[in-house]
Design a protein around this motif. Structure first.
Motif, short mmCIF file in Angstrom:
data_model
loop_
_atom_site.label_atom_id
_atom_site.label_comp_id
_atom_site.label_asym_id
_atom_site.label_seq_id
_atom_site.Cartn_x
_atom_site.Cartn_y
_atom_site.Cartn_z
N MET A 140 0.82 -1.20 0.00
CA MET A 140 0.00 0.00 0.00
C MET A 140 0.85 1.26 0.00
O MET A 140 1.87 1.32 0.69
CB MET A 140 -0.92 0.00 1.23
N LEU A 163 -2.84 6.83 1.32
CA LEU A 163 -3.87 6.47 2.30
C LEU A 163 -4.01 7.58 3.35
O LEU A 163 -5.12 7.95 3.74
CB LEU A 163 -3.51 5.14 2.98
N VAL A 196 -7.11 0.15 -1.49
CA VAL A 196 -6.20 -0.89 -1.03
C VAL A 196 -6.19 -2.07 -2.00
O VAL A 196 -5.13 -2.61 -2.33
CB VAL A 196 -6.58 -1.36 0.39
N GLU A 198 -4.25 -1.13 -5.14
CA GLU A 198 -2.81 -1.15 -4.90
C GLU A 198 -2.29 -2.58 -4.80
O GLU A 198 -1.19 -2.90 -5.27
CB GLU A 198 -2.49 -0.39 -3.60
N TYR A 199 -3.10 -3.45 -4.20
CA TYR A 199 -2.70 -4.87 -4.07
C TYR A 199 -2.61 -5.51 -5.45
O TYR A 199 -1.63 -6.20 -5.76
CB TYR A 199 -3.73 -5.61 -3.21
#
Length: 259
Positions: free
Chosen positions: A7, A12, A154, A157-158
């Protein structure tokens, strides 16, 4: 898997800060152990300095953190929220916060809470007066929105991180395949040379058999067989070389695809 491994934590943090600035709600991200992984946004003294600052208040806050989910009213009368961060069905952490009032504070009620927690009453009332007041509908909608946004971010990004790993593995695999293809090509060329030599030996043997006349008839048969084998071998090795060329071109083409 640790969420910080894939991440962009600065992104974030930025989204979390913007959320808190626009809504007045506090927010922070935690890992699966409850450890903070972002800096707190818009945390109030009422919660952090006074309520959690008292031994009894902190015990009750921890109980709420562990047992409460979604949007809920905490033991001190504020509305909080907790949204799990999920990736492929696995919990990576949570985005938690709130620390807002759904209506104007009842002073007598908060005086009673202050006495229960062993907090100086006037200081507690002064702190609660600074807590933002938002409608329950707005609090629930805002917390749900943050949970959706953070989960999409998230997971994006993963996926990006996993795709980078796949591309790297593909590139490394392509290099190994091309290296193996080159080695096979070399072996095939060597075998073609052997087939050529066998063909030359076959021709020489046929000549010698002819010179020997009747005595060389059997030898002539063997010579023809060797010649046939060498011709078939050369044909097969030629086909192998062509297949190797096709494989090599295909691997190189895939390696040049822009993703």
């Amino acid at each position: 898997m640790d969420i910080k491994q894939f991440m962009d934590m600065e992104l974030l943090q930025q989204i979390q800060d913007l959320f808190s600035t626009s809504t007045g709600l506090a927010a922070i991200a935690v890992d699966t152990e409850g450890n903070y992984i972002t800096k707190p946004s818009n945390f109030t003294d009422f919660c952090m300095k006074y309520t959690r600052g008292s031994e009894e208040g902190n015990k009750r806050c921890i109980r709420c953190d562990n047992e409460c989910t979604g949007t809920y009213v905490c033991h001190a009368g504020l509305m909080d929220f907790s949204a799990d961060i999920m990736v492929n069905g696995e919990k990576m952490g949570a985005i938690i916060g709130g620390q807002v009032l759904p209506k104007e504070p009842d002073q007598e009620r908060f005086r009673a809470i202050a006495r229960e927690l062993g907090i100086q009453e006037d200081a507690y009332l002064e702190a609660v007066a600074k807590v933002p007041v938002r409608s329950e509908k707005m609090i629930r909608a805002a917390s749900e929105m943050l949970g959706i946004v953070v989960n999409h971010l998230v997971n994006l990004e993963y996926m990006k991180k996993m795709n980078q790993k796949k591309i790297q593995a593909f590139d490394e695999g392509s290099e190994r395949v091309l290296k193996s293809v080159e080695e096979v090509r070399g072996k095939a060329v060597e075998l073609q040379r052997v087939a050529s030599m066998e063909n030359i030996l076959s021709i020489n043997a046929s000549i010698e058999a002819a010179r020997a006349g009747q005595a060389g008839v059997g030898f002539a048969v063997v010579a023809r067989e060797i010649g046939d084998v060498s011709k078939n071998s050369a044909k097969v090795y030629g086909q192998i070389v062509e297949q190797i060329k096709t494989i090599e071109e295909s691997v190189r083409s895939m390696s040049q695809i822009e993703l």
